[in-house]
Design an enzyme around this catalytic site. Sequence first.
Site, PDB file in Angstrom:
ATOM      1  N   ASN A  16     -62.387  16.073  11.852  1.00  0.00           N
ATOM      2  CA  ASN A  16     -61.151  15.525  12.424  1.00  0.00           C
ATOM      3  C   ASN A  16     -61.564  14.371  13.341  1.00  0.00           C
ATOM      4  O   ASN A  16     -62.055  14.597  14.440  1.00  0.00           O
ATOM      5  CB  ASN A  16     -60.450  16.653  13.202  1.00  0.00           C
ATOM      6  CG  ASN A  16     -59.232  16.165  13.957  1.00  0.00           C
ATOM      7  OD1 ASN A  16     -58.788  15.026  13.794  1.00  0.00           O
ATOM      8  ND2 ASN A  16     -58.672  17.037  14.797  1.00  0.00           N
TER       9      ASN A  16
ATOM     10  N   LYS B  33     -59.750  12.314  14.849  1.00  0.00           N
ATOM     11  CA  LYS B  33     -58.780  12.095  15.938  1.00  0.00           C
ATOM     12  C   LYS B  33     -58.493  10.597  16.104  1.00  0.00           C
ATOM     13  O   LYS B  33     -58.482   9.869  15.127  1.00  0.00           O
ATOM     14  CB  LYS B  33     -59.279  12.741  17.235  1.00  0.00           C
ATOM     15  CG  LYS B  33     -59.584  14.229  17.049  1.00  0.00           C
ATOM     16  CD  LYS B  33     -59.768  14.976  18.342  1.00  0.00           C
ATOM     17  CE  LYS B  33     -60.059  16.434  18.039  1.00  0.00           C
ATOM     18  NZ  LYS B  33     -60.201  17.255  19.223  1.00  0.00           N
TER      19      LYS B  33
ATOM     20  N   HIS C 148     -52.109  20.758  14.907  1.00  0.00           N
ATOM     21  CA  HIS C 148     -53.257  20.726  15.816  1.00  0.00           C
ATOM     22  C   HIS C 148     -52.776  20.913  17.256  1.00  0.00           C
ATOM     23  O   HIS C 148     -51.698  20.445  17.619  1.00  0.00           O
ATOM     24  CB  HIS C 148     -54.007  19.391  15.662  1.00  0.00           C
ATOM     25  CG  HIS C 148     -55.314  19.392  16.375  1.00  0.00           C
ATOM     26  ND1 HIS C 148     -55.407  19.172  17.727  1.00  0.00           N
ATOM     27  CD2 HIS C 148     -56.570  19.628  15.930  1.00  0.00           C
ATOM     28  CE1 HIS C 148     -56.684  19.269  18.079  1.00  0.00           C
ATOM     29  NE2 HIS C 148     -57.408  19.542  17.017  1.00  0.00           N
TER      30      HIS C 148
ATOM     31  N   GLU D 206     -53.495  19.496  19.898  1.00  0.00           N
ATOM     32  CA  GLU D 206     -53.177  18.246  20.623  1.00  0.00           C
ATOM     33  C   GLU D 206     -51.776  17.769  20.265  1.00  0.00           C
ATOM     34  O   GLU D 206     -51.085  17.175  21.090  1.00  0.00           O
ATOM     35  CB  GLU D 206     -54.246  17.184  20.312  1.00  0.00           C
ATOM     36  CG  GLU D 206     -55.527  17.485  21.074  1.00  0.00           C
ATOM     37  CD  GLU D 206     -56.803  17.052  20.382  1.00  0.00           C
ATOM     38  OE1 GLU D 206     -56.746  16.234  19.448  1.00  0.00           O
ATOM     39  OE2 GLU D 206     -57.872  17.543  20.785  1.00  0.00           O
TER      40      GLU D 206
ATOM     41  N   GLU E 236     -58.420  27.553  16.327  1.00  0.00           N
ATOM     42  CA  GLU E 236     -59.021  26.669  17.332  1.00  0.00           C
ATOM     43  C   GLU E 236     -58.574  27.083  18.724  1.00  0.00           C
ATOM     44  O   GLU E 236     -57.481  26.705  19.166  1.00  0.00           O
ATOM     45  CB  GLU E 236     -58.584  25.225  17.076  1.00  0.00           C
ATOM     46  CG  GLU E 236     -59.019  24.684  15.735  1.00  0.00           C
ATOM     47  CD  GLU E 236     -59.157  23.171  15.774  1.00  0.00           C
ATOM     48  OE1 GLU E 236     -60.257  22.687  15.516  1.00  0.00           O
ATOM     49  OE2 GLU E 236     -58.182  22.481  16.080  1.00  0.00           O
TER      50      GLU E 236
ATOM     51  N   GLY F   6     -63.225  20.175  22.521  1.00  0.00           N
ATOM     52  CA  GLY F   6     -63.696  19.011  23.272  1.00  0.00           C
ATOM     53  C   GLY F   6     -64.281  19.364  24.636  1.00  0.00           C
ATOM     54  O   GLY F   6     -64.525  18.490  25.452  1.00  0.00           O
TER      55      GLY F   6
ATOM     56  N   SER G 207     -65.631  22.660  19.642  1.00  0.00           N
ATOM     57  CA  SER G 207     -67.015  22.376  20.022  1.00  0.00           C
ATOM     58  C   SER G 207     -68.050  22.877  19.011  1.00  0.00           C
ATOM     59  O   SER G 207     -69.104  23.381  19.393  1.00  0.00           O
ATOM     60  CB  SER G 207     -67.309  22.910  21.431  1.00  0.00           C
ATOM     61  OG  SER G 207     -66.470  22.262  22.375  1.00  0.00           O
TER      62      SER G 207
ATOM     63  N   GLY H 294     -65.468  16.217  17.840  1.00  0.00           N
ATOM     64  CA  GLY H 294     -66.484  15.322  18.393  1.00  0.00           C
ATOM     65  C   GLY H 294     -67.725  15.135  17.519  1.00  0.00           C
ATOM     66  O   GLY H 294     -68.162  14.002  17.282  1.00  0.00           O
TER      67      GLY H 294
END
Length: 255
Positions: free
Chosen positions: A9, A11, A95, A97, A167, A173, A213, A235
């Site tokens: 992902n 992002k 997601h 976010e 998640e 993150g 992570s 990330g």
Amino acid sequence: MRKTIIAGNWKLFKTIPEAIDLANGIKRELLDCVNVDVVLCPVYTALSEVAEIIQDTDIKLGAQDLYWQDEGAFTGEVSGKMLLDAGCSYVIIGHSERRQFFAETNETVNKKIKAALKIGLTPIVCCGEMLAEREAGNTFKVLDDHIKNGLTGLSEEEALKIVIAYEPVWAIGTGKTASPIQAQEAHKYIRDQLAKLYNKDTADAIRLQYGGSVKPENITELMKQPDVDGALVGGASLQVASFSEIVKKASTVKK
Ligand code: PGA
């Protein structure tokens, strides 16, 4: 047997030239990695370019969201039909976010899952608790809510086509990964809920990814868990070396 699935992902990162470099690098590294489904999810503006790079490989393209209408006066939205047109076969839905910053709810998640399935995209449906919810002992309650309400009205046949990503929001993150035991406990819970909603065979066939992570250092232990079938990587998916290492390590874990 559930085939391992690792999705990156990206992002809100990478310009078109940067996305091209990343996709080319991943393609070079992962040409022989055929026992893992690899999905790259760039920003909308880079979808077509990444699609072109991976078209002669087994790597798949995914988007990070979609709107449930095919077309219309919905400024700023992108539909499943358009994602298909750009070369996508997967789409991330719900997601955390999007739930946190863009008012995504179980109801909109449900509409998006149905729209994705209707057009032939595989939804990667995200669920997971926030830190305060875990600390209050409400992890399973949140998972129940996300799964039951997110999947409302899906037939068994439709449910078999989705991928679910667990998640925990506190691990996204932050560098804090859920321990393999915590991940397995949540995945097992989700699978049990799916068995209640559908049946054991269906639940056993649905792939469950862990996200939060994920790094080359922790992928092997996570993948060793019986109900962890892959990872949704943020990330660490932004660098060729770390993403490729995650995929390669995941490909060697025998279940
Ligand atoms: P992270 O993100 O790997 O950077 O924690 C995962 C995700 O949000 O999908």
